[in-house]
Every structure is written in C-alpha cells, then in structure tokens.
Enzyme design. Structure first.
Site, mmCIF file in Angstrom:
data_model
loop_
_atom_site.group_PDB
_atom_site.id
_atom_site.type_symbol
_atom_site.label_atom_id
_atom_site.label_comp_id
_atom_site.label_asym_id
_atom_site.label_seq_id
_atom_site.Cartn_x
_atom_site.Cartn_y
_atom_site.Cartn_z
ATOM 1 N N SER A 281 0.840 -1.198 0.000
ATOM 2 C CA SER A 281 0.000 0.000 0.000
ATOM 3 C C SER A 281 0.875 1.248 0.000
ATOM 4 O O SER A 281 1.983 1.248 0.555
ATOM 5 C CB SER A 281 -0.907 -0.008 1.231
ATOM 6 O OG SER A 281 -1.466 1.269 1.458
ATOM 7 N N LYS A 287 0.357 -3.539 4.855
ATOM 8 C CA LYS A 287 -0.504 -4.245 3.909
ATOM 9 C C LYS A 287 0.268 -5.186 2.982
ATOM 10 O O LYS A 287 1.348 -4.878 2.504
ATOM 11 C CB LYS A 287 -1.288 -3.244 3.051
ATOM 12 C CG LYS A 287 -2.322 -2.420 3.789
ATOM 13 C CD LYS A 287 -3.533 -3.242 4.198
ATOM 14 C CE LYS A 287 -4.351 -3.741 3.036
ATOM 15 N NZ LYS A 287 -4.940 -2.653 2.228
ATOM 16 N N ASN A 289 -1.493 -6.938 -0.020
ATOM 17 C CA ASN A 289 -2.746 -7.161 -0.742
ATOM 18 C C ASN A 289 -2.660 -8.357 -1.693
ATOM 19 O O ASN A 289 -1.596 -8.632 -2.256
ATOM 20 C CB ASN A 289 -3.107 -5.907 -1.547
ATOM 21 C CG ASN A 289 -3.435 -4.731 -0.660
ATOM 22 O OD1 ASN A 289 -4.153 -4.862 0.323
ATOM 23 N ND2 ASN A 289 -2.888 -3.559 -0.985
ATOM 24 N N ARG A 320 -22.965 -13.740 -46.444
ATOM 25 C CA ARG A 320 -21.879 -12.862 -46.006
ATOM 26 C C ARG A 320 -22.524 -11.718 -45.235
ATOM 27 O O ARG A 320 -23.475 -11.116 -45.727
ATOM 28 C CB ARG A 320 -21.067 -12.325 -47.209
ATOM 29 C CG ARG A 320 -20.371 -13.405 -48.027
ATOM 30 C CD ARG A 320 -19.187 -14.030 -47.297
ATOM 31 N NE ARG A 320 -18.122 -13.078 -47.093
ATOM 32 C CZ ARG A 320 -17.217 -12.735 -48.006
ATOM 33 N NH1 ARG A 320 -17.271 -13.258 -49.215
ATOM 34 N NH2 ARG A 320 -16.270 -11.869 -47.730
#
Length: 470
Positions: A281, A287, A289, A320
């Site tokens: 972080s 942190k 994560n 087509r």
C-alpha cells in the site's frame, strides 16, 4: 493509451509478450501472407495457376516486404486489410513480369483469408493456453499431495461448515482444470478448420471441378482440417472457443476469490507468493494485498463479458454478413490476451502459494467445537433420532457461543446426551475435527490417480478428438 493491453505500463499485467505477439498486426499480416503463398503453391501443384507466378508470389510473401503505412491507408479507405495486402503482392510481382501478379488470391475472398488467419492465431493461442494449463495442473498435483491430510475448515455461505483437508480443496480445482484440458482437446477438432469457399462459399471460381481438391490441398498445407461446407456466416466455432475461454478464466477467478478470502487478516490461511513490495500500500506499510488474485478476477470478469459479444456475432445475415463478423475483430484479441494473462497469473500464484497450516488449525478451533456439530448430530442420531439430535445439538451450539464454553463440555453435561449411551471418549472422538474429514484423502488420491468413474471414457474420447485433428 487506447487500452490496457497496449499500455507500456499495464500491458505485461493484462497481457503477456507471447500472446501479444500472436495478436499483433505483424502476426496477423504474416498469416494473411501465409494463406496467399500456400494458396498459390497448391494451385500451381494442381495446375490452376502458373508455377512461375506461384514462385514469385511465394518469394514476396514475407511480412518484412509489407509497407504497413500503406496498408493502414488502404485499410482505412477500403475497410478491410486483406485487399491492401493483395494489392501490394500484385504490384511487386507484376514489377517482375507484367501480369504475373494477377494470379494471386485466385478463387479466394477477403473472409477466406481473414477467417483462416484468425484460426491460425487461435491455434497459437490455444498452444499457449495448453502449456500454461499443464504447468497449473502439475503444480496443483504437488499441492494436493503435500496437503492431502492438512486439516482446514470448509465454508458454506462464508460460514464455517465442516472439517476437510486443504488437499481436498486443491483436488477439486485440479479436477476442474483437468476437465478444461479435455474440453480444449475436444474443441480443437471443431475449431482448427480452413475457410476457403470464395464469394458465397461455393468455390464457383475454381473451374473444372478442382475446387474441393484445391481446398483439401490448402488445408493440408496449413495443417488445418477441411471444412464440411463454407462457414462464412456460421460462427459457432468462434463462439465456442470464446465460451471455453470464459469457462477457463471463470475457474481461475473462483480460485482467486477463495485466495482473497483466505488471505484476509482475520483468516490468514494462505498468502500469495512474496517478493518485496508486491501488493503493498502507498500509505499502510503493513498491507500485503492479494494483488494477483485481484487481477485474475478482474480479467476473468472481462473475458466473460466480452465472450457474450461472440454470441451476438453469430447472428449474421445470409451468406456474407453486414457487421456482426467485425465484432470478432474487436473482442477476440482482448479475450485471448486477457485469458493468457489470467492463466499465467494463476499459474504463478499456484506455484508459489504459501500455505499456513497453523492458521488453518487455529481457525478450526474458533467455534469451540461447532465445526463438528454435524458429526455429533450423526453420532447421536441412531440413538435419539436424526431430527431430535439436530435440534438438541443446535441448542447446545447456541449455548456454546453465548456461554463461551466448548461444545464437548455441554455435551457431557446434557441429560439427553447421557441417555444416548455415548461415552465421554466417544464424544471426544466426535468432537475431533481430524476424525470428520470424510473421504477427503481418498478423493484426493482418486483425482491424483485419474481413476474416478468415467475418467477412462473421457480420456478415450479426448484421444479420438486429437486423432481427428491430426
């Protein structure tokens, strides 16, 4: 930046160098040239075009000979790149000998070249997918074997359910990826098919009944299957591979979602592979994560959304189409690049996954015995009746939480439980999570041994599908 896969910053997160190369302008144009060179070569072999013309066409058909600035201008003017490529071949070969270049693209139409190039790009894509799938299943087998008996809690509606093993959780994932490998083998026989039919698919421009001979020779040259009939506006092949890639990334996303939940601070049962500052972080130094899982779920969700567009692209008019075909040009490169990136992230996550068995053990103890309430209920059921035992244990579990007492203590003190005749030792056994993992270990062994019911039949069918491709 026009998209994350083009971004200098993000392209190796939401794509990979290998898959980006497959879906690059250079590779696509190389496959256009391969088609034209192969077509001229086989047509010379069977006497449709002069050998001298085929040799000159073949000599030019290297991507380094293409003027991409001119091709861009022609594509913007015409609307399609194939004619721009053909014009460059014609111009160069005619410069060697007037009229010689007029034999290029004989009997073909723009969509023949474009579809065949797309199929060749998808073949390259599936080769990358297959290699990454093999790495994933190999590492999952290691995790299953290592953690075959590692106790943890199973969860239902995000609540603790019953004990199981981490190996059992990984074996379910392994079995799913093995099914994807079977699907991949089955899809290839339907997908890896040449498109060569001319204007409306009837091969009317190839005279003297040699159209099918030319088609078969071209398919062989490109190592593709011969189509049973033209498929210019029958797009099930493309939609099917998009659906498969949505399924595949859906499995990656399910795994990544579990990892995110198991990495929560309060749970802490696994961690993504560590290296300095990964998932950190900008303001909270503690942190870590689950960044790989975040990317996997984002990419998987996008693939599922984009693949839905391929089902819209199936609704094409007549022989087509007027627009739905171009949907594929927009979404297929994104689907394939995101899929390979999601798979590679998944592979790296599995290979380096940190498993915290101590946290798994600790979490089994959080409910003070509640996690084995089903085992207790079923132990009492033969004596007291299943529903009576259910209601009794339900009430004791509520008291366990309210009074902060182990379930075993309340069981031993309950008159009805004593009337069942179960001894303290038997109750202790019922309250031991290790004694209530069911057939977790046996099922892991069955997946690892590939001996589950129906496996032999599935493998036989997959081998047959592979033989049909060869």
């Amino acid at each position: 930046m026009s998209s994350v896969t083009d971004s200098v910053i993000f392209r190796n997160i939401f794509s990979t160098p290998a898959i980006s190369s497959v879906w690059s302008d250079t590779q696509r144009t190389s496959y256009y040239l391969l088609f034209e060179a192969s077509l001229a070569s086989v047509q010379a072999d069977i006497g449709i075009v002069p050998r001298q013309a085929a040799d000159a066409i073949l000599a030019f058909c290297h991507v380094t000979n293409i003027d991409f600035d001119e091709l861009r201008i022609q594509t913007e003017k015409i609307g399609y790149p194939v004619l721009g490529v053909v014009k460059q071949i014609v111009q160069k070969v005619n410069s060697l000998q007037p009229g010689l270049g007029e034999w290029v693209h004989w009997g073909a139409t723009t969509q023949d070249v474009t579809d065949t190039a797309t199929i060749l790009q998808l073949r390259d894509t599936l080769d990358l997918v297959s290699a990454t799938l093999n790495a994933i299943t190999s590492d999952l087998r290691r995790l299953c074997q290592t953690h075959k008996t590692t106790l943890m809690v199973a969860r239902s509606n995000l609540q603790q359910a019953v004990p199981m093993t981490f190996g059992f959780k990984m074996a379910r994932l392994l079995a799913t990826f093995e099914r994807h490998k079977q699907r991949l083998a089955e899809i290839k026989s339907r997908l890896l098919v040449l498109e060569f039919g001319g204007a409306a698919g009837t091969l009317a421009t190839i005279k003297d009944g040699r159209g099918l001979e030319c088609q078969a020779a071209l398919a062989q040259k490109l190592n593709l299957s011969v189509p049973e009939i033209a498929w210019h506006t029958e797009r099930d092949r493309i939609a099917e591979v998009g659906g498969f890639l949505a399924l595949l990334t859906g499995t990656c996303s399910k795994f990544a979602t579990d990892i995110k939940l198991m990495m929560q601070t309060e749970v802490g049962e696994v961690s993504e592979p560590f290296y300095p500052h990964r998932g950190s972080s900008s303001t909270m130094p503690q942190k870590r994560n689950p960044i790989s899982s975040v990317y996997i779920t984002a990419m998987g969700a996008t693939v599922r959304q984009l693949s839905a567009a391929l089902y819209d692209a199936m609704v094409e008019d007549h022989e087509r189409a007027t627009g739905p075909w171009e949907i594929e040009w927009i979404v297929l490169p994104q689907i394939c690049t995101l899929t390979h990136a999601a798979l590679l992230n998944t592979s790296e996550l599995i290979a380096g996954l940190e498993v915290h068995s101590d946290a798994m053990k600790r979490n089994l103890e959080i409910t003070r015995g509640g996690v084995v309430s089903e085992a207790v209920m079923m132990g009492l059921a033969p004596k007291l009746g299943r529903q009576f035992a259910h209601d009794l244990v339900y009430e004791l579990c509520r008291r366990s939480v309210q009074e902060d007492l182990p379930l075993l203590t309340l069981l031993c003190a309950d008159d009805k439980v004593r009337e069942s005749g179960l001894s303290k030792e038997e109750l202790e056994g019922l309250c031991d999570p290790a004694s209530y993992t069911g057939l977790s270990v046996e099922m892991v062994d069955r997946v690892l041994a590939d001996t589950y019911p129906g496996r032999a039949k599935l493998l036989q069918r997959s081998r047959l599908e592979l033989l049909l491709i060869m």
